[in-house]
Design an enzyme around this catalytic site. Structure first.
Site, PDB file in Angstrom:
ATOM      1  N   ARG A 168       0.878  -1.175   0.000  1.00 58.81           N
ATOM      2  CA  ARG A 168       0.000   0.000   0.000  1.00 58.81           C
ATOM      3  C   ARG A 168       0.908   1.215   0.000  1.00 58.81           C
ATOM      4  O   ARG A 168       1.572   1.500   0.999  1.00 58.81           O
ATOM      5  CB  ARG A 168      -0.899   0.005   1.235  1.00 58.81           C
ATOM      6  CG  ARG A 168      -1.918  -1.113   1.254  1.00 58.81           C
ATOM      7  CD  ARG A 168      -2.821  -0.980   2.470  1.00 58.81           C
ATOM      8  NE  ARG A 168      -2.055  -1.109   3.713  1.00 58.81           N
ATOM      9  CZ  ARG A 168      -1.823  -2.266   4.309  1.00 58.81           C
ATOM     10  NH1 ARG A 168      -2.283  -3.372   3.785  1.00 58.81           N
ATOM     11  NH2 ARG A 168      -1.127  -2.310   5.434  1.00 58.81           N
ATOM     12  N   ARG A 172      -0.789  10.032   1.313  1.00 64.10           N
ATOM     13  CA  ARG A 172      -2.125  10.520   1.628  1.00 64.10           C
ATOM     14  C   ARG A 172      -2.262  11.958   1.144  1.00 64.10           C
ATOM     15  O   ARG A 172      -1.347  12.756   1.308  1.00 64.10           O
ATOM     16  CB  ARG A 172      -2.380  10.466   3.132  1.00 64.10           C
ATOM     17  CG  ARG A 172      -2.360   9.053   3.695  1.00 64.10           C
ATOM     18  CD  ARG A 172      -2.508   9.063   5.196  1.00 64.10           C
ATOM     19  NE  ARG A 172      -2.405   7.714   5.739  1.00 64.10           N
ATOM     20  CZ  ARG A 172      -2.072   7.433   6.977  1.00 64.10           C
ATOM     21  NH1 ARG A 172      -1.818   8.424   7.827  1.00 64.10           N
ATOM     22  NH2 ARG A 172      -1.988   6.183   7.400  1.00 64.10           N
ATOM     23  N   ARG A 244      16.826 -10.705   7.694  1.00 64.42           N
ATOM     24  CA  ARG A 244      17.503  -9.483   8.099  1.00 64.42           C
ATOM     25  C   ARG A 244      17.459  -9.418   9.618  1.00 64.42           C
ATOM     26  O   ARG A 244      16.490  -9.874  10.246  1.00 64.42           O
ATOM     27  CB  ARG A 244      16.805  -8.246   7.517  1.00 64.42           C
ATOM     28  CG  ARG A 244      16.743  -8.207   6.012  1.00 64.42           C
ATOM     29  CD  ARG A 244      18.097  -8.006   5.362  1.00 64.42           C
ATOM     30  NE  ARG A 244      18.614  -6.656   5.605  1.00 64.42           N
ATOM     31  CZ  ARG A 244      19.828  -6.260   5.238  1.00 64.42           C
ATOM     32  NH1 ARG A 244      20.663  -7.112   4.657  1.00 64.42           N
ATOM     33  NH2 ARG A 244      20.227  -5.016   5.455  1.00 64.42           N
ATOM     34  N   GLU A 295      19.283   2.365  14.969  1.00 72.65           N
ATOM     35  CA  GLU A 295      18.930   1.042  14.455  1.00 72.65           C
ATOM     36  C   GLU A 295      19.636   0.785  13.123  1.00 72.65           C
ATOM     37  O   GLU A 295      19.519   1.580  12.192  1.00 72.65           O
ATOM     38  CB  GLU A 295      17.408   0.968  14.281  1.00 72.65           C
ATOM     39  CG  GLU A 295      16.851  -0.411  14.102  1.00 72.65           C
ATOM     40  CD  GLU A 295      15.333  -0.403  14.204  1.00 72.65           C
ATOM     41  OE1 GLU A 295      14.679  -0.797  13.222  1.00 72.65           O
ATOM     42  OE2 GLU A 295      14.796   0.017  15.268  1.00 72.65           O
ATOM     43  N   TYR A 343       6.378 -12.336   7.961  1.00 71.41           N
ATOM     44  CA  TYR A 343       6.333 -11.135   8.777  1.00 71.41           C
ATOM     45  C   TYR A 343       4.916 -10.991   9.327  1.00 71.41           C
ATOM     46  O   TYR A 343       3.947 -10.976   8.566  1.00 71.41           O
ATOM     47  CB  TYR A 343       6.717  -9.887   7.979  1.00 71.41           C
ATOM     48  CG  TYR A 343       6.635  -8.647   8.840  1.00 71.41           C
ATOM     49  CD1 TYR A 343       7.690  -8.323   9.687  1.00 71.41           C
ATOM     50  CD2 TYR A 343       5.500  -7.852   8.855  1.00 71.41           C
ATOM     51  CE1 TYR A 343       7.616  -7.213  10.514  1.00 71.41           C
ATOM     52  CE2 TYR A 343       5.412  -6.748   9.677  1.00 71.41           C
ATOM     53  CZ  TYR A 343       6.475  -6.430  10.506  1.00 71.41           C
ATOM     54  OH  TYR A 343       6.396  -5.354  11.333  1.00 71.41           O
ATOM     55  N   ASP A 345       2.422  -8.806  12.158  1.00 70.71           N
ATOM     56  CA  ASP A 345       2.185  -7.823  13.204  1.00 70.71           C
ATOM     57  C   ASP A 345       1.669  -8.536  14.449  1.00 70.71           C
ATOM     58  O   ASP A 345       1.196  -9.678  14.383  1.00 70.71           O
ATOM     59  CB  ASP A 345       1.170  -6.780  12.733  1.00 70.71           C
ATOM     60  CG  ASP A 345       1.769  -5.778  11.755  1.00 70.71           C
ATOM     61  OD1 ASP A 345       2.979  -5.497  11.868  1.00 70.71           O
ATOM     62  OD2 ASP A 345       1.029  -5.289  10.876  1.00 70.71           O
TER      63      ASP A 345
END
Length: 378
Positions: A168, A172, A244, A295, A343, A345
């Protein structure tokens, strides 16, 4: 349950609630997996030890579930990014566009500007990450916000990555700078470890930390739910799946270091991908000092903590072989991010864990074999 993270805790609690004796083992000295949070002794800040985890979901049952075990307070993830010495809002929104191009466009004007003047409409069927970005936002925004960050995050050029990674396009045409768009968003008041501790708090659950699971241990149990690396269960006998991993450079600061929880660094010349400032993940708290993480992303070697499955052609081919091996094994179900090499969430992890526990109970009730996967990796 192999692993005391979300998968092991949720499945274990569901089965304990249905009369099973459950043992949870984890090779680390704490529960919570990569969601582990702890209070920093020096600053008092609640730190996301393995990097930030922000809860967001449209799944009402999952939202109710986590709130049964911990109070979730409102939190909106408003990410910023530094590009060529200037700070912008992410995801790319109307403010970002106007600021970047030095304009004051309305939504319809900005939409026309991006789609008609900036986007590369000659790319009809984007196949790569780069083509996808060029097709929808054009060269200038792509090079400012996507190219360098992606090279650092994935260790390869965006032209080598599939378009699906940019599922996506985060653009916006209004001033909404909330990074996520889910109905329910928040942070646990006392951290994820406190929540998982309550999930595991059941007389039928035994937790053993600092214990590395070996396949021979499976004979001691009726069934094993394994949330470790799929290839690791088979001692990497077919080769290692690609991941990774992340390195964190922790530092403290007297005051407010960056004024937001997450600051991305889009320029390829900056070696780290982002800086996270952990006290901003709990805006209801007040702390004079701050804990920050720089990071860095790199390819995972043996002994590293695997974070993001690469899932390119070579990995998918090897994954298929491990799935075939798992299907033939019996007595074990692979769950979670590492067990299914996907992956996930946190909300999806909890949803799949609830479904796996219910699927297990249904199999036992109906006399069916328990499958190696309730969610197929491929």
């Amino acid at each position: 349950m192999v692993g005391a993270g979300l998968s092991g805790a949720v499945i274990g609690r569901e089965l304990a609630d249905h009369g099973y004796q459950v043992t949870v083992v984890d090779s680390r000295d704490h529960i919570g997996g990569n969601c582990h949070t702890e209070r920093d002794a020096e600053t008092g800040v609640l730190v996301h030890v393995y990097g930030p985890h922000i809860f967001h979901t449209d799944d009402e049952e999952v939202w109710t579930y986590v709130n049964d075990y911990e109070t979730f307070l409102p939190f909106k993830n408003r990410v910023k990014t530094t590009s060529k010495g200037r700070v912008y809002s992410l995801p790319v929104n109307l403010h970002t566009i106007n600021q970047f191009f030095g304009k004051a466009m309305r939504p319809d004007e900005a939409y026309a500007f991006i789609t008609e003047e900036q986007a590369d409409t000659s790319i009809e069927d984007p196949q790569t990450f780069e083509e996808q970005a060029l097709r929808f936002v054009g060269k200038e925004l792509y090079e400012a916000f996507f190219k360098g960050y992606t090279i650092k995050q994935w260790g390869c050029h965006p032209s080598e990555l599939p378009a699906s990674i940019l599922k996506r396009l985060p653009v916006r045409f209004n001033y909404d700078d909330n990074y996520f768009f889910h109905k329910f968003q928040g942070m646990p008041e006392n951290g994820y470890t406190a929540m998982i501790e309550r999930i595991l708090d059941h007389p039928a659950i035994t937790v053993k930390l600092g214990v590395t699971f070996e396949r021979g241990m499976a004979a001691e149990f009726d069934h094993v739910f394994y949330s470790g690396p799929l290839d690791g269960y088979f001692d990497y006998s077919l080769g290692r799946l690609g991941y990774r991993t992340l390195d964190f450079e922790r530092f403290t600061y007297s005051g407010d270091y960056q004024g937001c929880a997450v600051m991305n660094y889009a320029d390829e010349a900056v070696p780290f991908t982002r800086i996270t400032e952990h006290k901003h993940f709990a805006p209801w708290e007040r702390h004079e000092k701050s804990v920050c993480y720089r990071e860095y992303s790199r390819f995972a070697e043996a002994g590293d903590i695997p974070y993001y499955p690469i899932r390119q052609v070579r990995e998918k081919e090897l994954l298929g072989k491990y799935v075939e091996l798992a299907d033939r094994t019996g007595g074990v179900t692979f769950v979670g991010r590492l067990g299914t090499y996907r992956y996930l969430d946190m909300d999806v992890t909890i949803r799949e864990s609830l479904d796996a526990a219910r699927g297990f109970l249904a199999c036992i009730s109906n006399g069916r074999a328990v499958p190696a996967f309730f969610q197929r990796p491929l």
